[in-house]
Design an enzyme around this catalytic site. Structure first.
Site, mmCIF file in Angstrom:
data_model
loop_
_atom_site.group_PDB
_atom_site.id
_atom_site.type_symbol
_atom_site.label_atom_id
_atom_site.label_comp_id
_atom_site.label_asym_id
_atom_site.label_seq_id
_atom_site.Cartn_x
_atom_site.Cartn_y
_atom_site.Cartn_z
ATOM 1 N N ASP A 89 -8.598 0.723 15.821
ATOM 2 C CA ASP A 89 -9.708 0.775 14.759
ATOM 3 C C ASP A 89 -11.016 1.377 15.195
ATOM 4 O OD1 ASP A 89 -8.051 -1.074 13.311
ATOM 5 O OD2 ASP A 89 -8.593 -2.874 14.210
ATOM 6 N N ASN B 51 0.739 -1.227 -0.080
ATOM 7 C CA ASN B 51 0.136 -0.226 0.140
ATOM 8 C C ASN B 51 0.899 1.214 -0.114
ATOM 9 O OD1 ASN B 51 -3.125 -0.584 0.234
ATOM 10 N ND2 ASN B 51 -2.051 -1.925 1.565
ATOM 11 N N GLU C 266 -7.874 -2.481 -1.599
ATOM 12 C CA GLU C 266 -6.979 -1.297 -0.808
ATOM 13 C C GLU C 266 -6.246 -0.630 -1.864
ATOM 14 O OE1 GLU C 266 -6.108 -3.326 3.430
ATOM 15 O OE2 GLU C 266 -4.692 -3.853 2.020
ATOM 16 N N HIS D 33 -7.833 -0.754 7.437
ATOM 17 C CA HIS D 33 -8.085 -1.802 7.998
ATOM 18 C C HIS D 33 -8.666 -2.825 6.894
ATOM 19 C CE1 HIS D 33 -8.559 -4.289 11.258
ATOM 20 N NE2 HIS D 33 -9.829 -4.641 10.519
ATOM 21 N N LEU E 253 -0.139 0.431 18.341
ATOM 22 C CA LEU E 253 -1.148 1.489 18.723
ATOM 23 C C LEU E 253 -0.330 2.799 18.589
ATOM 24 C CD1 LEU E 253 -4.237 1.549 19.538
ATOM 25 C CD2 LEU E 253 -3.131 1.288 21.946
HETATM 26 C C1 GAR Z 1 -3.177 -4.341 4.687
HETATM 27 O O1 GAR Z 1 -4.011 -5.386 4.198
HETATM 28 C C2 GAR Z 1 -3.597 -3.265 5.785
HETATM 29 O O2 GAR Z 1 -5.013 -3.344 5.480
HETATM 30 C C3 GAR Z 1 -3.372 -4.171 7.071
HETATM 31 O O3 GAR Z 1 -2.137 -4.865 6.794
HETATM 32 C C4 GAR Z 1 -1.986 -4.872 5.332
HETATM 33 C C5 GAR Z 1 -0.634 -4.276 4.845
HETATM 34 O O4 GAR Z 1 -0.269 -4.950 3.589
HETATM 35 N N1 GAR Z 1 -3.608 -3.591 7.991
HETATM 36 C C6 GAR Z 1 -3.982 -3.822 9.145
HETATM 37 O O5 GAR Z 1 -4.465 -4.941 9.285
HETATM 38 C C7 GAR Z 1 -4.252 -2.839 10.345
HETATM 39 N N2 GAR Z 1 -5.040 -3.376 11.481
HETATM 40 P P1 GAR Z 1 1.080 -4.217 2.794
HETATM 41 O O6 GAR Z 1 2.169 -3.910 3.700
HETATM 42 O O7 GAR Z 1 1.182 -4.924 1.382
HETATM 43 O O8 GAR Z 1 0.667 -2.680 2.494
#
Ligand code: GAR
Length: 194
Positions: free
Chosen positions: A145, A14, A174, A104, A87
């Site tokens: 969250d 992301n 995302e 999230h 957090l």
């Molecule tokens: C994503 O799916 C994000 O929504 C999640 O971690 C992943 C990171 O992916 N975040 C959470 O679970 C926060 N509670 P990435 O490192 O490939 O961007």
């Protein structure tokens, strides 16, 4: 020029999508990527994207105000959490009111809270027999969250879908939406008053 600080603990897909999205925007800059995880994939991505990285440990984050001061000194307008698993400390939340956003990988308020991150979320969604999942982009407060929701998008879940299948659908959402929503939140912001 508006400045973003990205926080990430993991792969950083992301973070990279956001960096790509704003790459040609002369009004927006990813000033810094911060991570608590020296092994995170996001660090290699940041090097490739020529974005400075700051690694920090738990003691620095929770028992000093170094990170908050650095972000204020750098004139950061918006903090974007992209797979950041800790957090946010109270002083940081107070210093950046309505200027910290998170993504999230589920439809909050369902499947949120402590311990609900990454694959654990998709496993819980599958186990609950949900017919849909999705993403929630929200402001961050001192609780996991719980901040105000900015945007949600959904994807259907077939009965045969595994947690990995759900993860793939959610990740596609995302990547499709987070960069745009980040930019939309950032654009109307005025500089923080010292
Ligand atoms: C994503 O799916 C994000 O929504 C999640 O971690 C992943 C990171 O992916 N975040 C959470 O679970 C926060 N509670 P990435 O490192 O490939 O961007």
């Amino acid at each position: 020029m508006k400045h973003i600080a990205l926080f990430a603990s993991g792969s950083g897909s992301n973070a990279e999508k956001i960096a790509d999205y704003v790459a040609d925007n002369t009004e927006v800059k990813i000033a810094l990527i911060l991570s608590n995880n020296p092994k995170a994939g996001v660090i290699e991505r940041a090097r490739r994207l020529h974005i400075p990285v700051l690694l920090f440990d738990r003691a620095t984050f929770y028992t000093t105000s170094q990170i908050t001061e650095l972000l204020l000194n750098q004139g950061i307008d918006l903090i974007v959490l992209a797979g950041f698993m800790w957090l946010m400390p109270a002083d940081l939340v107070r210093a950046f009111p309505n200027r910290i956003i998170n993504i999230h990988p589920a439809l909050l308020p369902k499947f949120g809270g402590k311990g609900m991150y990454g694959h654990f979320v998709h496993e819980a969604v599958a186990a609950a027999g949900e017919k849909e999942s999705g993403i929630t982009i929200h402001y961050v407060n001192e609780h996991y969250d719980e901040g105000q929701i900015i945007f949600q998008a959904t994807c259907p879940i077939a009965q045969s879908d595994t947690p990995d299948d759900i993860a793939r659908s959610v990740q596609a959402l995302e990547h499709m939406h987070y960069p745009r929503v980040v930019t939309e939140v950032l654009t109307p912001l005025n500089p923080l008053k010292p």
